[in-house]
Design an enzyme around this catalytic site. Structure first.
Site, PDB file in Angstrom:
ATOM      1  CE1 TYR A  33     -26.164  -6.289 -14.186  1.00  0.00           C
ATOM      2  CE2 TYR A  33     -24.082  -5.575 -15.116  1.00  0.00           C
ATOM      3  CZ  TYR A  33     -24.938  -5.677 -14.040  1.00  0.00           C
ATOM      4  OH  TYR A  33     -24.548  -5.184 -12.821  1.00  0.00           O
ATOM      5  CD  GLU A 179     -23.261  -7.744  -3.751  1.00  0.00           C
ATOM      6  OE1 GLU A 179     -22.330  -8.206  -4.428  1.00  0.00           O
ATOM      7  OE2 GLU A 179     -24.458  -7.973  -4.003  1.00  0.00           O
TER       8      GLU A 179
HETATM    9  N1  PLP Z   1     -21.239  -7.162  -6.606  1.00  0.00           N
HETATM   10  C1  PLP Z   1     -22.004  -6.415  -7.429  1.00  0.00           C
HETATM   11  C2  PLP Z   1     -23.339  -5.939  -6.949  1.00  0.00           C
HETATM   12  C3  PLP Z   1     -21.556  -6.093  -8.724  1.00  0.00           C
HETATM   13  O1  PLP Z   1     -22.341  -5.386  -9.549  1.00  0.00           O
HETATM   14  C4  PLP Z   1     -20.273  -6.527  -9.129  1.00  0.00           C
HETATM   15  C5  PLP Z   1     -19.746  -6.215 -10.461  1.00  0.00           C
HETATM   16  O2  PLP Z   1     -20.287  -5.470 -11.197  1.00  0.00           O
HETATM   17  C6  PLP Z   1     -19.501  -7.272  -8.228  1.00  0.00           C
HETATM   18  C7  PLP Z   1     -20.016  -7.585  -6.978  1.00  0.00           C
HETATM   19  C8  PLP Z   1     -18.126  -7.770  -8.623  1.00  0.00           C
HETATM   20  O3  PLP Z   1     -18.246  -8.814  -9.554  1.00  0.00           O
HETATM   21  P1  PLP Z   1     -17.079  -9.144 -10.592  1.00  0.00           P
HETATM   22  O4  PLP Z   1     -15.854  -9.373  -9.781  1.00  0.00           O
HETATM   23  O5  PLP Z   1     -17.560 -10.353 -11.287  1.00  0.00           O
HETATM   24  O6  PLP Z   1     -16.960  -7.950 -11.477  1.00  0.00           O
END
Ligand code: PLP
Length: 280
Positions: A33, A179
């Protein structure tokens, strides 16, 4: 204004958008997704999100029903139909509906779903005060770089954070912070912007790349190295990045104050540059 649904190329009101109970996304979490938002009505870094969708799909051997230009056209059309000042677009691609069997169906007809809802900006008070986070054991699988719909550990982590009054959960594996449950994490340590390197352990965030770009162009030094939790807790500043949270200061980790307990100067400056870049 109705929320917009879209199933396999067909737009319809969200409440009428359905997929089979035998869809492999529903039965196995066999899908990927993306979440994209608009600023000033335009999808923000759509190319990067679609490139990641393509990479995630490839990693699970899932053929894409459309090329990037066609996805782009569908997203623009969805945003137009929603008619919101700002939209949040959710794209999901699964291995389709088939009688339940773990191995892939003989012929895959993927299910592609999109929803478009109104995007409500983050509470500016939260941006101004910063947020608290708690840490959790990272018991996710070994391919967190794939944006898979298998989000159970993320769901459990976020719920635990919510129950305990924190805004986000940070995953920790082997003493190192990977993260957040839906964000990437940064520490400002002696003026240097530090973040976990990309690899199988984290999602390569679209916002993460932009933050690193802003940091470099502001003349800050950047370090993509493992982040031991004790190092992050003693950082001068900590912040999160993500499509929905943008650049969000963290002022407490597991109840321990970061810096002076207020959003730091460098974090505020990166957040401001990000807002300018997004056109806000
Ligand atoms: N890490 C995870 C597990 C995420 O689900 C998301 C975003 O939903 C991110 C990092 C940040 O990603 P982005 O900056 O592309 O939204």
């Amino acid at each position: 204004m109705p929320d917009i649904g879209f199933v396999n190329g067909r737009f319809l009101p969200l409440e009428e958008a359905t997929v089979s109970v035998e869809d492999r996304g529903f039965q196995f979490g066999d899908g990927v997704y993306e979440v994209i938002r608009t600023y000033h009505g335009r999808p923000f870094h759509l190319d990067a999100h679609l490139a990641r969708l393509e990479r995630s799909a490839k990693a699970i051997e899932l053929p894409l029903p459309w090329n990037i230009q066609q996805w782009t056209a569908h997203v623009h059309e969805g945003i137009k139909r929603g008619g919101y000042a700002e939209s949040k677009v959710y794209l999901q691609l699964t291995r389709g509906a088939a009688p339940r069997d773990h191995s892939f169906p003989a012929s895959t007809k993927p299910t592609a779903v999109m929803t478009v809802r109104e995007m409500r900006p983050m509470d500016p008070a939260l941006q101004a005060s910063g947020v608290t986070v708690m840490t959790m054991d990272d018991w996710r699988w070994g391919r967190c770089d794939i944006k898979s719909v298998n989000l159970l550990p993320n769901v459990m982590a976020r719920q635990k954070a919510k129950t305990e009054g924190a805004n986000e959960a940070l995953f920790v594996r082997g003493g190192r912070v990977t993260e957040g449950s839906s964000s990437n994490v940064f520490g400002v340590i002696k003026g240097r912007i530090c973040t976990t390197p990309t690899g199988p352990g984290i999602l390569p965030g679209v916002t993460r790349v932009l933050v690193l770009r802003i940091a470099k162009s502001s003349g800050l030094s950047v370090s993509e190295t493992e982040l031991p939790l004790r190092r992050l807790i003693s950082a001068d500043e900590v912040f999160l990045s993500g499509t929905t949270v943008e650049v969000l200061p963290v002022v407490r980790i597991d109840g321990r104050r970061i810096g002076n307990g207020k959003p730091g100067r460098i974090t505020r400056s990166i957040a401001e540059s990000f807002r300018l870049m997004a056109g806000g």
